[in-house]
Design an enzyme around this catalytic site. Structure first.
Site, short mmCIF file in Angstrom:
data_model
loop_
_atom_site.label_atom_id
_atom_site.label_comp_id
_atom_site.label_asym_id
_atom_site.label_seq_id
_atom_site.Cartn_x
_atom_site.Cartn_y
_atom_site.Cartn_z
N ASP A 150 -16.51 7.17 14.11
CA ASP A 150 -16.15 7.50 15.50
C ASP A 150 -14.66 7.36 15.81
O ASP A 150 -14.24 7.62 16.93
CB ASP A 150 -16.97 6.63 16.46
CG ASP A 150 -16.82 5.13 16.18
OD1 ASP A 150 -16.41 4.77 15.06
OD2 ASP A 150 -17.12 4.34 17.09
N GLU A 198 -13.25 -7.77 8.75
CA GLU A 198 -11.95 -7.40 8.14
C GLU A 198 -11.31 -8.65 7.51
O GLU A 198 -10.83 -8.62 6.38
CB GLU A 198 -10.99 -6.84 9.19
CG GLU A 198 -11.46 -5.57 9.88
CD GLU A 198 -12.29 -5.81 11.13
OE1 GLU A 198 -12.75 -6.96 11.34
OE2 GLU A 198 -12.47 -4.85 11.91
N1 UDP Z 1 -22.86 1.46 12.24
C1 UDP Z 1 -23.92 1.31 11.36
N2 UDP Z 1 -25.08 0.71 11.80
C2 UDP Z 1 -25.24 0.26 13.09
C3 UDP Z 1 -24.15 0.41 13.98
C4 UDP Z 1 -22.97 1.01 13.53
O1 UDP Z 1 -23.82 1.71 10.21
O2 UDP Z 1 -26.31 -0.26 13.43
C5 UDP Z 1 -21.60 2.09 11.76
C6 UDP Z 1 -21.01 3.12 12.74
O3 UDP Z 1 -21.46 4.44 12.43
C7 UDP Z 1 -19.51 2.96 12.53
C8 UDP Z 1 -19.36 1.49 12.13
O4 UDP Z 1 -20.64 1.06 11.65
O5 UDP Z 1 -19.02 3.79 11.49
C9 UDP Z 1 -18.93 0.60 13.29
O6 UDP Z 1 -19.88 0.72 14.35
P1 UDP Z 1 -19.46 1.04 15.86
O7 UDP Z 1 -18.52 2.17 15.90
O8 UDP Z 1 -20.71 1.14 16.68
O9 UDP Z 1 -18.73 -0.32 16.24
P2 UDP Z 1 -17.44 -0.55 17.15
O10 UDP Z 1 -16.41 0.42 16.70
O11 UDP Z 1 -17.88 -0.28 18.55
O12 UDP Z 1 -17.07 -1.96 16.88
MN MN Z 2 -16.51 2.42 16.43
#
Ligand code: UDP
Ligand code: MN
Length: 241
Positions: free
Chosen positions: A106, A189
């Site tokens: 995203d 990270e």
């Molecule tokens: N993701 C995943 N499983 C989940 C939720 C998220 O594999 O149950 C993946 C999602 O597609 C993204 C990454 O992990 O590539 C980080 O998730 P997200 O973008 O929801 O987190 P944020 O950026 O809001 O911290």
């Molecule tokens: Mn994200």
């Protein structure tokens, strides 16, 4: 050709999935000698995703790595960790040189950062926009040297950086056989970078014009309504009948 660049993308099934992967895929399509590891948090591949990956037409591997059940009941889940560790296993088994980068499905990526990160000798870092209410997460550079980190949430971390803000050399990673990402929300990270020790701050390369430019953004996609199976077919662009 330039050294290979491995992009590790965690993803999961939801109405926005194929749209996110489409946008990211056509960004990556501009980059030479790239290999895309798309790893689903699932036990089975989403067929619409495989179909879209073939359509986009860059070299890829569509893998699966479900989040372990014990974390699924947690209020704050380790999102994308099983997937990224699966990607690291793939690198250990298949890659011999080049650089890898964790690119969430995203986020938003300027092409320039891929051209810079692919020459990383050990670990490189750069700023990420739209992180926390501060709006920026970045290494602090003084007199050309890494001198701390700016982030809206430090949380006692040695490396308070965003997932989109660093890349790692494959041979350096292979020389650290225990390196992996912890199932520790907020500390993914930091835990991964610490597992690459020994790594001196002077060895961290500062990209994006010494961290003065924002070339990656932690964008977040607004959630659509909860999806029924029919909705998923619709959003994923398959035949509806
Ligand atoms: N993701 C995943 N499983 C989940 C939720 C998220 O594999 O149950 C993946 C999602 O597609 C993204 C990454 O992990 O590539 C980080 O998730 P997200 O973008 O929801 O987190 P944020 O950026 O809001 O911290
Ligand atoms: Mn994200």
């Amino acid at each position: 050709p330039p050294p290979p660049l491995y992009i590790i993308t965690p993803t999961y099934k939801r109405p926005e999935q194929v749209a996110e992967i489409t946008r990211l895929g056509y960004t990556l399509k501009h980059i030479p000698n790239i290999f895309w590891l798309v790893i689903e948090d699932a036990t089975l591949q989403t067929p619409q995703l495989t179909r879209q990956l073939k359509r986009i037409g860059i070299p890829f591997e569509h893998l699966t790595a479900p989040m372990p059940n014990k974390f699924k009941k947690n209020k704050v889940k380790p999102r994308g960790v099983s997937n990224r560790n699966r990607g690291l296993d793939w690198i250990r088994a298949n890659a011999t040189d080049g650089v890898f980068y964790f690119a969430d499905d995203d986020n938003t990526y300027d092409l320039q950062i891929f051209h810079e990160m692919r020459y990383t000798k050990k670990v490189s870092m750069w700023p990420v926009g739209l992180v926390t209410k501060y709006g920026l997460s970045s290494p602090i550079v003084r007199k050309g040297k890494l001198d701390g980190f700016y982030d809206g949430w430090i949380g006692g971390r040695k490396y308070p950086v965003d997932m989109a803000g660093f890349a790692v050399n494959v041979q350096f990673f292979l020389s650290r056989p225990k390196a992996e990402m912890p199932y520790k929300p907020g500390y993914e990270e930091d835990g991964f970078l610490k597992s690459l020790a020994p790594l001196n701050n002077t060895e961290i390369e500062l990209l994006a014009s010494q961290c003065t430019e924002v070339l990656t953004w932690h964008t977040q996609t607004k959630k659509n309504q909860p999806a029924s199976n029919l909705d998923l077919k619709k959003y994923n662009g398959t035949n509806l009948v």
